[in-house]
Write a protein that holds these residues in place. Structure first.
Motif, PDB file in Angstrom:
ATOM      1  N   ILE A 227       2.398   4.778  -4.154  1.00  0.00           N
ATOM      2  CA  ILE A 227       2.906   6.059  -4.668  1.00  0.00           C
ATOM      3  C   ILE A 227       2.093   7.181  -4.031  1.00  0.00           C
ATOM      4  O   ILE A 227       0.884   7.053  -3.857  1.00  0.00           O
ATOM      5  CB  ILE A 227       2.801   6.135  -6.213  1.00  0.00           C
ATOM      6  CG1 ILE A 227       3.767   5.132  -6.853  1.00  0.00           C
ATOM      7  CG2 ILE A 227       3.009   7.549  -6.707  1.00  0.00           C
ATOM      8  CD1 ILE A 227       4.710   5.679  -7.902  1.00  0.00           C
ATOM      9  N   GLU A 228       2.804   8.227  -3.659  1.00  0.00           N
ATOM     10  CA  GLU A 228       2.118   9.385  -3.085  1.00  0.00           C
ATOM     11  C   GLU A 228       2.304  10.582  -4.014  1.00  0.00           C
ATOM     12  O   GLU A 228       3.417  10.917  -4.390  1.00  0.00           O
ATOM     13  CB  GLU A 228       2.701   9.701  -1.701  1.00  0.00           C
ATOM     14  CG  GLU A 228       2.082  10.953  -1.129  1.00  0.00           C
ATOM     15  CD  GLU A 228       2.396  11.167   0.351  1.00  0.00           C
ATOM     16  OE1 GLU A 228       2.870  10.220   1.003  1.00  0.00           O
ATOM     17  OE2 GLU A 228       2.166  12.282   0.812  1.00  0.00           O
ATOM     18  N   TYR A 229       1.182  11.197  -4.365  1.00  0.00           N
ATOM     19  CA  TYR A 229       1.230  12.388  -5.215  1.00  0.00           C
ATOM     20  C   TYR A 229       0.788  13.605  -4.406  1.00  0.00           C
ATOM     21  O   TYR A 229       0.004  13.490  -3.468  1.00  0.00           O
ATOM     22  CB  TYR A 229       0.296  12.228  -6.413  1.00  0.00           C
ATOM     23  CG  TYR A 229       0.665  11.080  -7.326  1.00  0.00           C
ATOM     24  CD1 TYR A 229       1.747  11.180  -8.198  1.00  0.00           C
ATOM     25  CD2 TYR A 229      -0.062   9.887  -7.312  1.00  0.00           C
ATOM     26  CE1 TYR A 229       2.098  10.128  -9.036  1.00  0.00           C
ATOM     27  CE2 TYR A 229       0.285   8.838  -8.148  1.00  0.00           C
ATOM     28  CZ  TYR A 229       1.358   8.962  -9.010  1.00  0.00           C
ATOM     29  OH  TYR A 229       1.694   7.924  -9.832  1.00  0.00           O
ATOM     30  N   THR A 230       1.296  14.753  -4.803  1.00  0.00           N
ATOM     31  CA  THR A 230       0.988  15.998  -4.099  1.00  0.00           C
ATOM     32  C   THR A 230       0.271  16.965  -5.039  1.00  0.00           C
ATOM     33  O   THR A 230       0.673  17.116  -6.196  1.00  0.00           O
ATOM     34  CB  THR A 230       2.300  16.652  -3.605  1.00  0.00           C
ATOM     35  OG1 THR A 230       2.979  15.690  -2.799  1.00  0.00           O
ATOM     36  CG2 THR A 230       2.050  17.900  -2.785  1.00  0.00           C
TER      37      THR A 230
ATOM     38  N   ARG B 208      -4.768  18.128  -0.938  1.00  0.00           N
ATOM     39  CA  ARG B 208      -3.353  18.111  -0.559  1.00  0.00           C
ATOM     40  C   ARG B 208      -2.563  16.963  -1.185  1.00  0.00           C
ATOM     41  O   ARG B 208      -1.524  17.188  -1.786  1.00  0.00           O
ATOM     42  CB  ARG B 208      -3.201  18.029   0.964  1.00  0.00           C
ATOM     43  CG  ARG B 208      -3.542  19.313   1.676  1.00  0.00           C
ATOM     44  CD  ARG B 208      -3.132  19.293   3.134  1.00  0.00           C
ATOM     45  NE  ARG B 208      -1.695  19.435   3.311  1.00  0.00           N
ATOM     46  CZ  ARG B 208      -1.132  19.895   4.432  1.00  0.00           C
ATOM     47  NH1 ARG B 208      -1.853  20.236   5.465  1.00  0.00           N
ATOM     48  NH2 ARG B 208       0.174  19.990   4.524  1.00  0.00           N
ATOM     49  N   ASN B 209      -3.022  15.730  -0.946  1.00  0.00           N
ATOM     50  CA  ASN B 209      -2.260  14.573  -1.428  1.00  0.00           C
ATOM     51  C   ASN B 209      -3.197  13.454  -1.832  1.00  0.00           C
ATOM     52  O   ASN B 209      -4.341  13.417  -1.386  1.00  0.00           O
ATOM     53  CB  ASN B 209      -1.340  13.995  -0.328  1.00  0.00           C
ATOM     54  CG  ASN B 209      -0.463  15.028   0.311  1.00  0.00           C
ATOM     55  OD1 ASN B 209      -0.848  15.628   1.308  1.00  0.00           O
ATOM     56  ND2 ASN B 209       0.693  15.254  -0.251  1.00  0.00           N
ATOM     57  N   VAL B 210      -2.663  12.535  -2.613  1.00  0.00           N
ATOM     58  CA  VAL B 210      -3.373  11.273  -2.807  1.00  0.00           C
ATOM     59  C   VAL B 210      -2.337  10.150  -2.767  1.00  0.00           C
ATOM     60  O   VAL B 210      -1.265  10.257  -3.358  1.00  0.00           O
ATOM     61  CB  VAL B 210      -4.239  11.263  -4.099  1.00  0.00           C
ATOM     62  CG1 VAL B 210      -3.430  11.550  -5.346  1.00  0.00           C
ATOM     63  CG2 VAL B 210      -4.969   9.939  -4.254  1.00  0.00           C
ATOM     64  N   VAL B 211      -2.666   9.118  -1.983  1.00  0.00           N
ATOM     65  CA  VAL B 211      -1.775   7.961  -1.854  1.00  0.00           C
ATOM     66  C   VAL B 211      -2.498   6.787  -2.504  1.00  0.00           C
ATOM     67  O   VAL B 211      -3.674   6.539  -2.215  1.00  0.00           O
ATOM     68  CB  VAL B 211      -1.489   7.626  -0.371  1.00  0.00           C
ATOM     69  CG1 VAL B 211      -0.505   6.460  -0.258  1.00  0.00           C
ATOM     70  CG2 VAL B 211      -0.974   8.848   0.374  1.00  0.00           C
ATOM     71  N   ILE B 212      -1.792   6.100  -3.396  1.00  0.00           N
ATOM     72  CA  ILE B 212      -2.401   4.951  -4.081  1.00  0.00           C
ATOM     73  C   ILE B 212      -1.539   3.721  -3.801  1.00  0.00           C
ATOM     74  O   ILE B 212      -0.327   3.742  -4.022  1.00  0.00           O
ATOM     75  CB  ILE B 212      -2.511   5.211  -5.600  1.00  0.00           C
ATOM     76  CG1 ILE B 212      -3.255   6.527  -5.855  1.00  0.00           C
ATOM     77  CG2 ILE B 212      -3.208   4.043  -6.304  1.00  0.00           C
ATOM     78  CD1 ILE B 212      -3.263   6.980  -7.297  1.00  0.00           C
ATOM     79  N   ARG B 213      -2.181   2.678  -3.258  1.00  0.00           N
ATOM     80  CA  ARG B 213      -1.440   1.450  -2.921  1.00  0.00           C
ATOM     81  C   ARG B 213      -2.148   0.260  -3.548  1.00  0.00           C
ATOM     82  O   ARG B 213      -3.370   0.229  -3.599  1.00  0.00           O
ATOM     83  CB  ARG B 213      -1.408   1.244  -1.397  1.00  0.00           C
ATOM     84  CG  ARG B 213      -0.854   2.411  -0.637  1.00  0.00           C
ATOM     85  CD  ARG B 213      -0.829   2.145   0.867  1.00  0.00           C
ATOM     86  NE  ARG B 213       0.259   1.228   1.207  1.00  0.00           N
ATOM     87  CZ  ARG B 213       0.695   1.019   2.460  1.00  0.00           C
ATOM     88  NH1 ARG B 213       0.124   1.619   3.479  1.00  0.00           N
ATOM     89  NH2 ARG B 213       1.688   0.184   2.693  1.00  0.00           N
ATOM     90  N   ASN B 214      -1.392  -0.701  -4.001  1.00  0.00           N
ATOM     91  CA  ASN B 214      -2.014  -1.930  -4.464  1.00  0.00           C
ATOM     92  C   ASN B 214      -1.250  -3.128  -3.910  1.00  0.00           C
ATOM     93  O   ASN B 214      -0.100  -3.002  -3.519  1.00  0.00           O
ATOM     94  CB  ASN B 214      -2.131  -1.964  -5.991  1.00  0.00           C
ATOM     95  CG  ASN B 214      -0.829  -1.675  -6.679  1.00  0.00           C
ATOM     96  OD1 ASN B 214      -0.202  -0.661  -6.404  1.00  0.00           O
ATOM     97  ND2 ASN B 214      -0.404  -2.559  -7.534  1.00  0.00           N
TER      98      ASN B 214
END
Ligand code: SAH
Length: 467
Positions: A134-137, A213-219
Motif C-alpha cells: 500500500i502506498e500512502y501520500t 511525500r510518501n510511504v510505501v508499506i509492503r509485506n
C-alpha cells in the motif's frame, strides 16, 4: 417518477439493475442508462441527475428507499469517500456474481467467437487485509468533509492517506484501511503522529514544498516487512524519522528511504537507500522463492496470485519438449513458475529493473532454462527474435489493461503456437484481442479469478487452442 428542475433533476424510485465495469451501478430511466455510485443492484433509490448526456445520465444518491438484499454494512469508516473499495457495501457473493457477469458480458458483446461456459470465479481466501502493498501520500491540504469545511481555519490540514479519485491534489486522511495488515495501519498512524508532534512538514503537490511525500508499506508471505519513506529533500529530520521507525517497529525487515525532488510521485527511477535490514523482501510460491526489490512489481494479493498461476500452469499443459513464451513477464514470476516443466522459457518485459529481478530469481531458484529480454513487446517480438529463440509451442501473455498491441496479435497469428494462455486484468481488451485471434484459435476454457475483493476489478485467464 422524475421531477424536472433547472439543470439538475431528481428521479424517484429508481431500481438499480446492474453493477458496471467501472464499479458504478446502473439503473434505467426514459430509455437512458443512469450511472449511480454507492448503491447496490436491487436497491430502490431517489437520485439527483447532475449530468445529462445523449445516452446516459450521471446521478448521485439522495435517498435509499428500499435496500437491496445484496447490501451489507461497509466495514470501512472511509467508505463512500475513498475510491478504493467501491463495492464494500455489497455482499461478497454478489460481488463475485457481478465480476463473473462482467467477463461474460464482454465476451458476449464482442460476439465474434464462441466460448464454453466460464468456470465459476475463484473467490479470494481473504476478503480483508489481502493487499501486500500500500502506498500512502502525505499532504498539507487534506480533503475535508462539508462539516469540517465550516471550521477549516481551526483544523490541522496535514494528512496521510490516499489520493481521491479525480482530484489530484487532495488526499484523504486514512485512519484505518481494511485492505492492509494491522501492522501497516499502525506504521502509517504512528508515522503521522510522530511527524505532527515534531512539526515535520507534509508535502504540497502544487507548490512542491514540504518534506514528507510518501510511504510505501509492503509485506510478504514469508513475514518480511518493507517500509520505504519518500522525502522531498535531504534534511536533519530524515534520520530522525527513520530512527523513529527503526526503534518503534522492530518487525521491519527492510527500512528504506528515497529522496524525490521531482514534480511527480513516481519513485521507479530513483535510488532507494537501505537504512536498515535487507535491500529486498522474500516471497514464496510453492517451492520457489522470489527476492522482490523495493521498486519491483509483485502480485498484490499473494494467495490469489498462487491460484492464478496454478490455473495458468494447468491451462498451459506444458510437455517436456515445449518451448514456452511468457510475454509481459514483469519480474518473471509466471515464467519461473512454469520453467521446470518446459524445455525452455523465453520471457519479455519492458521494465529494465524487473528483468534484472527476474534474472536474479532464476539464479536463486537454480532455473537455467529461462531467458529474459528487455523491450517493448511490439518491437521485440519480430521474426528475427523468433528465429533466434525458437518457435513457441505454448504462449502465455499477461498484458497491462490496454491489452496486446495489434502487431503482437498479428505476430502470434503468424507463428501459431499450439496453445495460448491469456491472463488479463481487463476482460474488455482481452475479448477484443481474442476476437482477433479467433480466425485461427478457439477458446477452450475461461477462469475468472478474484484478486481484489470490494473493487470491480477482475482477473481472467483464457486458454485457446489452434483450430
Ligand atoms: N505476469 C507478471 C506481471 C504482469 S503485469 C506477474 O504476474 O507478476 C504486465 C507487465 O507488462 C508489467 O510488468 C508491465 O511493465 C509490462 N508491459 C506493459 N507494456 C509492455 C510493453 N509494451 N512491452 C513489454 N512489457 C510491457
Amino acid at each position: 417518477m422524475g421531477k424536472k428542475m433547472k439543470e439538475k433533476f431528481t428521479i424517484e424510485d429508481l431500481l438499480i439493475l446492474d453493477a458496471g465495469a467501472e464499479g458504478v451501478c446502473i439503473g434505467k430511466y426514459e430509455e437512458r442508462v443512469v450511472f449511480v455510485n454507492n448503491v447496490v443492484p436491487g436497491d430502490v433509490v431517489d437520485v439527483e441527475v447532475y449530468k445529462k448526456k445523449h445516452h446516459y445520465y450521471m446521478a448521485r444518491l439522495l435517498q435509499l428507499k428500499v435496500p437491496s438484499e445484496k447490501r451489507v454494512e461497509p466495514k470501512c469508516e472511509h467508505f463512500g469517500i475513498c475510491g478504493g473499495c467501491k463495492w464494500q457495501n455489497m455482499d461478497y457473493q454478489a460481488q463475485l456474481f457481478y465480476k463473473q457477469k462482467q467477463v461474460q458480458d464482454h465476451f458476449e458483446r464482442i460476439g465474434k467467437f464462441s466460448f464454453p461456459p466460464l468456470k465459476p470465479i475463484l473467490p479470494s481466501d481473504n476478503i480483508f487485509q489481502y493487499r501486500n502493498k500500500i502506498e500512502y501520500t502525505f499532504s498539507n491540504r487534506r480533503w475535508l468533509s462539508n462539516e469540517e469545511m465550516e471550521h477549516a481555519d481551526e483544523l490541522n490540514l496535514n494528512g496521510l492517506g490516499f489520493h481521491l479519485p479525480g482530484v489530484f491534489d487532495k488526499v484523504l486522511d486514512i485512519n484505518h484501511c481494511d485492505l492492509h495488515s494491522e501492522i501497516g495501519n499502525q506504521i502509517r498512524n504512528s508515522l503521522r503522529e510522530f511527524a505532527l508532534k515534531n512539526s515535520i512538514s507534509f508535502y504540497n503537490i502544487r507548490t512542491h514544498e514540504g518534506l514528507l511525500r510518501n510511504v510505501v508499506i509492503r509485506n510478504s508471505v514469508c513475514g518480511d516487512l518493507m517500509v520505504i519513506v519518500v522525502f522531498a529533500y535531504k534534511d536533519k529530520f530524515l534520520e530522525m524519522v527513520m530512527n523513529f521507525l527503526r526503534v518503534t517497529f522492530p518487525q521491519i525487515t527492510s527500512l528504506m528511504y528515497v529522496v524525490n525532488d521531482k514534480m511527480n510521485d513516481s519513485i521507479a527511477d530513483l535510488e532507494v537507500h537501505t537504512f536498515f535490514g535487507n535491500d529486498f523482501m522474500t516471497e514464496q510460491m510453492e517451492d520457489l522463492q522470489f527476492h522482490v526489490a523495493p521498486q519491483a512489481f509483485y502480485q498484490t494479493n499473494a494467495s490469489q496470485a498462487l491460484k492464478l498461476y496454478q490455473t495458468v500452469r494447468t491451462f498451459a499443459n506444458i510437455q517436456p519438449e515445449d518451448i514456452v513464451y511468457d510475454l509481459y513477464t514483469g519480474t518473471g514470476t509466471i515464467a519461473l513458475f512454469v520453467a521446470r516443466l518446459a524445455k525452455k522459457v523465453v520471457a519479455v518485459e519492458y521494465v529494465d529493473s524487473a528483468v534484472e529481478n527476474a534474472k536474479e530469481n532464476a539464479i536463486l531458484n537454480h532455473i537455467d532454462n529461462a531467458v529474459f529480454y528487455v523491450g517493448d513487446m511490439a518491437k521485440v517480438f519480430t521474426d528475427d527474435f523468433i528465429a533466434k529463440n525458437g518457435k513457441p509451442d505454448i504462449l502465455i501473455a499477461d498484458p497491462p489493461r490496454n491489452g496486446m498491441h495489434p502487431d503482437v496479435v498479428a505476430q502470434i497469428l503468424k507463428i501459431m503456437p499450439k496453445r495460448i494462455v491469456y491472463v488479463s486484468c481487463n476482460p474488455a481488451t482481452q475479448a477484443r484481442d481474442i476476437a482477433l485471434l479467433s480466425s485461427a484459435y478457439q477458446v477452450i476454457a475461461t477462469q475468472p479469478v478474484d484478486m481484489f475483493p470490494h473493487t470491480q476489478h477482475v482477473e481472467n485467464v483464457c486458454m485457446l487452442e489452434k483450430l
